[in-house]
Each structure stands twice: as C-alpha cells, then as structure tokens.
Design an enzyme around this catalytic site. Structure first.
Site, short mmCIF file in Angstrom:
data_model
loop_
_atom_site.label_atom_id
_atom_site.label_comp_id
_atom_site.label_asym_id
_atom_site.label_seq_id
_atom_site.Cartn_x
_atom_site.Cartn_y
_atom_site.Cartn_z
N ASP A 186 0.83 15.88 44.32
CA ASP A 186 1.93 16.69 43.79
C ASP A 186 1.67 17.15 42.36
O ASP A 186 0.77 16.63 41.69
CB ASP A 186 3.22 15.86 43.79
CG ASP A 186 3.77 15.69 45.19
OD1 ASP A 186 3.71 16.65 45.97
OD2 ASP A 186 4.28 14.59 45.48
N TYR A 195 -4.37 4.19 45.43
CA TYR A 195 -3.64 4.83 44.33
C TYR A 195 -3.34 3.80 43.25
O TYR A 195 -3.23 2.59 43.53
CB TYR A 195 -2.28 5.37 44.81
CG TYR A 195 -2.34 6.62 45.64
CD1 TYR A 195 -2.29 7.87 45.05
CD2 TYR A 195 -2.42 6.55 47.03
CE1 TYR A 195 -2.31 9.03 45.81
CE2 TYR A 195 -2.45 7.71 47.81
CZ TYR A 195 -2.39 8.94 47.18
OH TYR A 195 -2.42 10.08 47.94
N ARG A 249 -2.70 16.16 49.90
CA ARG A 249 -2.14 16.89 48.77
C ARG A 249 -1.75 15.90 47.69
O ARG A 249 -1.24 14.81 47.99
CB ARG A 249 -0.87 17.62 49.21
CG ARG A 249 -1.13 18.68 50.24
CD ARG A 249 0.16 19.22 50.81
NE ARG A 249 0.87 18.20 51.59
CZ ARG A 249 1.90 18.44 52.38
NH1 ARG A 249 2.38 19.66 52.50
NH2 ARG A 249 2.47 17.46 53.05
N ARG A 252 5.25 6.86 44.87
CA ARG A 252 6.26 7.01 43.80
C ARG A 252 7.61 6.42 44.22
O ARG A 252 8.35 5.90 43.39
CB ARG A 252 6.39 8.47 43.39
CG ARG A 252 5.13 8.96 42.65
CD ARG A 252 5.03 10.47 42.59
NE ARG A 252 6.14 11.04 41.85
CZ ARG A 252 6.41 12.36 41.83
NH1 ARG A 252 5.64 13.21 42.50
NH2 ARG A 252 7.43 12.81 41.13
#
Lengths: 252, 252
Positions: B52, B110, B50, B205
């Site tokens: 966000d 990422y 997933r 994050r």
C-alpha cells in the site's frame, strides 16, 4: 520576556534551507510559524548559522525571545506537535538575556557522508552523497589534514558573491581556524568530520569537493595546500551535493 | 524472451503503493517505465503482492519477461540510473519461463516498527510509527503469539471489500498459516516480525492495531483469540499507519 535556546534536528531534504523565504518551506520559517501558533507571538528565531537547501542538522541551535510563560517541556511538546516530523525540537532551555545563537557560537562541527557501496539503500539515499566509483581514500585523508589550523579560506568560499554576504557578527575576512579535519570509514560510508571556529558559506562542501579531487588522483596533498594558499575559488573542486552534509553540533 | 526475477527495495513514503495507477507515481508504474526506457519494451512487472501507499520494502520480488539480450549487470545498473533513488533494483537473475512472483510465493516476512522514544529523530520518522505513550509490551508479545498457526483471518482483512478483491492465484478463502508472530525490542524501537504463507490486504497493519489494543490494556490475549475466532472485522483494532510496515522478504 524569556530568552530561549532551542536545540533542533532536521532532515533538510524537503526544505529550502534554514533562512526564511516568502512562499517556500524553510526551517526558520516553519519554526517561527510553530512558535506563533503555540504562543501567539510573532518572532524570528535566530539560528547558529544558515544551512542550505537539502543540508541536515543533528544539533542546530536557535535563540528566540518569547513573553509566554509556557513551561519548557510543554513548549517543546507543542512545537513538535505543530512542526512537520522532519523537524524536531530536541530541547528548550532558558538562556541569558544577551544570548544570540549566531554571535555566541565558539565552534561548530559538521559531517559529510559519502556512500561507497554499488547500490545505495533507499533508506540511506537522502542522507549521503552516493559515490560508488574508485577513490584513493588515504589520499583524501592526507588532503584533509592540510586544512587544519588557521588559514584564509577564500579558495573554499562560495563562488556566488551575493550569497557570501556576511551576516552581522561574523568576521570581516575569510580567515577561520579548523581544529580537526578528518575522514574515517564507517562500514560502507566514508565520513568527513570537521570542527572549526567558523565556516564560510559552502566551505565544507567545497572542501569535500576538493578532497574528492584528491581521491580521484587529480591533486595530491601538496596540491591542496597550493589551492588553499592561492585564495582563488576557481582552483578548488566542485561544491559537493547538499544531501551528504550534517550540522552536528554548535559549541558556546 | 527471458523471464527475469528482480529483487527490489524501496522507501514507499512518496509513492502511491505498488500497483500501477494512471497519473500517480507507483513502484510498479515507475519500474515499468524504467524497463521501457532501458529496453524499449512495454511490460508490466508482476510483484509478489501489492504494497500500500507508504509501505516500504527491503526485499520485494517481481517477475517480468523481456526480449532484450542486455546482460543482467548492465540492466540492473541502467534501471537504477533511471529509477528515483527511493527505488533500487538489488539484483536481477534469470528465472524459469513459468516463474511468476505472486503465484510462486511460498512465504513472506513483514516487519512493523514502532518508535517508543519521546522524540522521534527526523531521519527515522519516515520508517516507523511513532507511539511514545505507555504500552504493556509483554501483553503485546503474548497477544502476538495467539495468531501463530492456521486460522481464518477474516477479522483482520481490510474493511473495504473492494480492496480485498483477490488477485488471480490467491486462495479463495481467508485461511492463512502464520509461522512466526513476535515482538522484540531494538533500542528505542518495538519491532513486530511476522512470517506466513500469505497475507490478506491490510492484515499485518490490522494485527498490529489489535496488538496495540492489548498494549493499551483494552484486550488481553484471550480477547485477541476471541477476535480471531469471531471472523468479524469490526472487533479488531484500527489499521496501524503504513509508515511502520516493511516487506522484508519473499520465499519461493
């Protein structure tokens, strides 16, 4: 009272153009709201010209008179804290008392960006017109050269006469001088850059729509010259989508 | 029935994340809707994980089984015609019958992008976290190196336990291996790139939020090591904003 010259950049995608409208987010309306919030003064900043819904700016110029003694650097920071991230005040400077961003403009430069690749990256889609189909790019380059010089651009004015109502200070006719009108390749993008002493409403997008006819082989550059000379809007190409258009700079 | 592997890019700004939700636009929901519109088949494509709300992807991977014999090239074009421009299918290929985009993922990369200039251009604002205030960038680079290797990343898991509920096929603990964890400068942007065999919810994050503490002089790299070893979410920095995060690629 100080007369200020503001340099602005914006992503026009989510706004209803420059000009203030009741109950709709516009660049002019949001800027006026931010100035009022920061200084307490109700004013209406004057842009170098209107940009339509969805059209972007790298260097729009606005003039506004304010009484507040707030230093320019603080005003710039406070306006940017108040405005949405899609609208930025790049600089604030003091201008002569009679400076008016529209009346004083001597020349403007626009760009129109066409993305030629098969799949348009999502991070680029807001800032181009995606046209992955065949185009004769040399024919478009030849067509663009035709409009350089002083011409009556009636054929490329907005079809909707209401929207062509001239603003105070603009020439009463459709004669404008185009200094440069050129396409170039930048990677997957085909970029049109045009610099002139003034532009009619929808003129750049109508020129691009006509150059696209040349790219599709429907007219050649002699045909574009005939369209220009006919002073008849019905002959030119369709208005190209707003997303590809950027106001790059305004010269004074 | 063919099992397909889709490569996707999206601008996550205007969506409520990857995972399908009733009455809210999500990447998974819009992709399922486009597949149904093109093939008539109701399916739920499975993503590699997933993302966000507000998080972007340059190379998300999804798997989906469809019965339609439509050629891949036509399917890709038809899906892109149906999806919003902010979501693009970059490629479609046939995968082994047992390929599952999440279960089969071996590593992910990422990026997190911080814009350091005083004024963030409106065309960049959707794709960065704007942080124009002082940061000790070498201290952030030193802190990032601390998390390379195999560690229990409980300190960087989402605080909301409901949202960390593991999906089928994920490891039952919070131990992950980070192969590279580095900051670099790209013009006005400070870019964090991290590659690992798996990531907890909010982990990138939360790592960035902790490296920002190092950048502000609130912890040093020894402090980041203590936070990691404490396995206590309350010690790490705040979750950095979604807008700066991109899922770059998934390896199988």
């Amino acid at each position: 009272v100080r007369n200020l010259k503001l340099l602005l950049a914006y992503d026009g995608t989510d706004f209803h153009g420059w000009q203030v409208q009741p109950d709709r987010p516009t660049i002019q309306g949001l800027l006026a709201g931010a100035i009022e919030r920061v200084t307490g003064e109700r004013t209406l900043p004057q842009g170098s010209g209107r940009t339509d819904a969805g059209v972007h700016a790298l260097g729009q110029v606005a003039s506004v008179a304010i009484a507040s003694p707030i230093p320019f650097q603080n005003l710039s920071i406070a306006l940017n804290d108040t405005l949405p991230a899609a609208i930025r005040v790049l600089s604030v400077e003091e201008a002569p008392a009679d400076f008016h961003a529209r009346h004083a403009a001597q020349a403007k430069t626009y760009q129109y960006r066409i993305y030629r690749g098969a799949i348009c990256p999502p991070f680029v889609a807001r800032y181009v017109y995606h046209h992955p189909y065949p185009l004769d790019e040399p024919a478009m380059m030849a067509a663009a050269a035709v409009v350089e010089g002083e011409h009556d651009f009636t054929s490329f004015a907005a079809a909707d006469q209401d929207r062509t109502a001239r603003e105070e200070g603009e020439p009463a006719d459709n004669v404008r001088t185009i200094y440069t009108s050129r396409w170039r390749r930048e990677g997957e993008e085909l970029v049109y850059e045009v610099r002139g002493n003034g532009f009619l409403h929808h003129m750049v997008r109508n020129l691009v729509g006509t150059f696209l006819l040349a790219g599709k082989g429907k007219v050649d550059s002699a045909g574009v010259r005939r369209i220009l000379e006919a002073r008849d809007r019905s002959l030119a190409g369709a208005t190209a989508p707003a997303s590809g258009l950027f106001l790059i700079s305004v010269e004074y």
